[in-house]
Design a protein around this motif. Structure first.
Motif, PDB file in Angstrom:
ATOM      1  N   ASP A  20     142.750 -50.699  61.778  1.00  0.00           N
ATOM      2  CA  ASP A  20     142.684 -49.562  60.882  1.00  0.00           C
ATOM      3  C   ASP A  20     142.001 -48.412  61.636  1.00  0.00           C
ATOM      4  O   ASP A  20     141.251 -48.653  62.583  1.00  0.00           O
ATOM      5  CB  ASP A  20     141.871 -49.970  59.651  1.00  0.00           C
ATOM      6  CG  ASP A  20     141.636 -48.816  58.711  1.00  0.00           C
ATOM      7  OD1 ASP A  20     142.604 -48.100  58.395  1.00  0.00           O
ATOM      8  OD2 ASP A  20     140.473 -48.635  58.303  1.00  0.00           O
ATOM      9  N   ASP A  22     140.486 -45.027  60.059  1.00  0.00           N
ATOM     10  CA  ASP A  22     139.329 -44.422  59.380  1.00  0.00           C
ATOM     11  C   ASP A  22     138.408 -45.480  58.768  1.00  0.00           C
ATOM     12  O   ASP A  22     138.837 -46.312  57.986  1.00  0.00           O
ATOM     13  CB  ASP A  22     139.808 -43.465  58.282  1.00  0.00           C
ATOM     14  CG  ASP A  22     140.742 -42.385  58.821  1.00  0.00           C
ATOM     15  OD1 ASP A  22     140.683 -42.093  60.025  1.00  0.00           O
ATOM     16  OD2 ASP A  22     141.535 -41.845  58.030  1.00  0.00           O
ATOM     17  N   THR A  24     136.922 -47.767  60.430  1.00  0.00           N
ATOM     18  CA  THR A  24     136.936 -48.972  61.270  1.00  0.00           C
ATOM     19  C   THR A  24     136.709 -48.611  62.735  1.00  0.00           C
ATOM     20  O   THR A  24     135.798 -49.109  63.381  1.00  0.00           O
ATOM     21  CB  THR A  24     138.279 -49.715  61.113  1.00  0.00           C
ATOM     22  OG1 THR A  24     138.463 -50.040  59.738  1.00  0.00           O
ATOM     23  CG2 THR A  24     138.321 -50.975  61.965  1.00  0.00           C
ATOM     24  N   ASP A 137     138.469 -51.826  56.970  1.00  0.00           N
ATOM     25  CA  ASP A 137     137.374 -51.692  55.998  1.00  0.00           C
ATOM     26  C   ASP A 137     137.871 -51.635  54.556  1.00  0.00           C
ATOM     27  O   ASP A 137     137.144 -51.207  53.664  1.00  0.00           O
ATOM     28  CB  ASP A 137     136.541 -50.435  56.302  1.00  0.00           C
ATOM     29  CG  ASP A 137     137.300 -49.146  56.024  1.00  0.00           C
ATOM     30  OD1 ASP A 137     138.515 -49.107  56.310  1.00  0.00           O
ATOM     31  OD2 ASP A 137     136.691 -48.192  55.507  1.00  0.00           O
ATOM     32  N   ASP A 141     143.624 -54.092  54.512  1.00  0.00           N
ATOM     33  CA  ASP A 141     143.633 -54.350  55.958  1.00  0.00           C
ATOM     34  C   ASP A 141     143.545 -55.846  56.255  1.00  0.00           C
ATOM     35  O   ASP A 141     144.090 -56.323  57.252  1.00  0.00           O
ATOM     36  CB  ASP A 141     142.467 -53.624  56.638  1.00  0.00           C
ATOM     37  CG  ASP A 141     142.572 -52.123  56.513  1.00  0.00           C
ATOM     38  OD1 ASP A 141     143.646 -51.580  56.814  1.00  0.00           O
ATOM     39  OD2 ASP A 141     141.572 -51.486  56.117  1.00  0.00           O
TER      40      ASP A 141
HETATM   41 MG   LIG Z   1     139.915 -47.532  56.559  1.00  0.00          MG
END
Ligand SMILES: [Mg+2]
Ligand SMILES: [Zn+2]
Length: 195
Positions: A20, A22, A24, A137, A141
């Motif tokens: 991922d 954003d 992460t 996050d 995911d």
């Molecule tokens: Mg994310």
């Protein structure tokens, strides 16, 4: 004279880690529109440097802000290019950056946790998904890894703490991307599935 590696055949397909973006790899600061907004997590680059010795690295990112008109696809691409270039300057190579620009209500095929992009990586990069991982996050995911037949890991950076209670029992939860890399690299393929 024998040639090392000449007996390579079935079973030598590369595994991958689908990351991922954003929350992460970089800080989640909303819909990023320009490279100056990109802030890598402190240990993220080291983590990827360690992972790439055994795995191909991909980013898979949902950018619903494109569908919502908060950010343009050209801006998403510019930010992604910056991420790719910054990592490359540190010796880390990303195989692809896959973006779903749709809203969840659009019912598209490519939004996580759908395994559309990992399946594409399997076809186009010969990735063995059964030995591959996803890291992120958000619960989607983790679900991504389950959907493509591999293993998902959940990090507590970004929105990780906020959504933690939504995770299925047995989810592998780690502090950050470096901890995810440590976990993945300590689990040989033969040990997969025993968690
Ligand atoms: Mg994310
Ligand atoms: Zn999509």
């Amino acid at each position: 004279m024998s040639i090392a590696g000449s007996d390579k055949g079935a079973g030598t397909r590369p595994a991958a880690v689908f990351l991922d973006r954003d929350g992460t790899l970089i800080e989640d600061r909303g819909h990023l529109r320009e490279p100056s907004q990109v802030v890598f997590f402190p240990r993220a680059v080291q983590a990827l440097a360690a992972l790439q010795r055994r795995f191909r690295l991909f980013i898979v990112t949902n950018q619903s802000g494109v569908a919502g008109g908060m950010v343009a696809m050209t801006e998403v691409r510019r930010v992604n290019r910056h991420v790719v270039d910054t990592l490359h300057a540190s010796g880390v190579t990303l195989a692809e950056v896959y973006v779903c620009p749709h809203h969840r209500d659009d019912g598209c095929a490519c939004i996580k946790p759908n395994s559309y992009f990992p399946q594409k990586a399997a076809r186009e990069h010969g990735i063995d998904l059964s030995r591959s991982y996803s890291v992120g996050d958000h619960p989607c995911d983790v679900e991504l890894g389950t959907r493509f037949g591999g293993q998902g890991l959940y990090v507590l950076t970004g929105h990780g703490r906020k959504h933690r209670s939504e995770l299925p029992d047995g989810t592998v939860i780690v502090e950050d991307l470096q901890s995810a890399a440590d976990w993945i690299l300590s689990h040989r393929p033969a040990d997969d599935g025993r968690e």
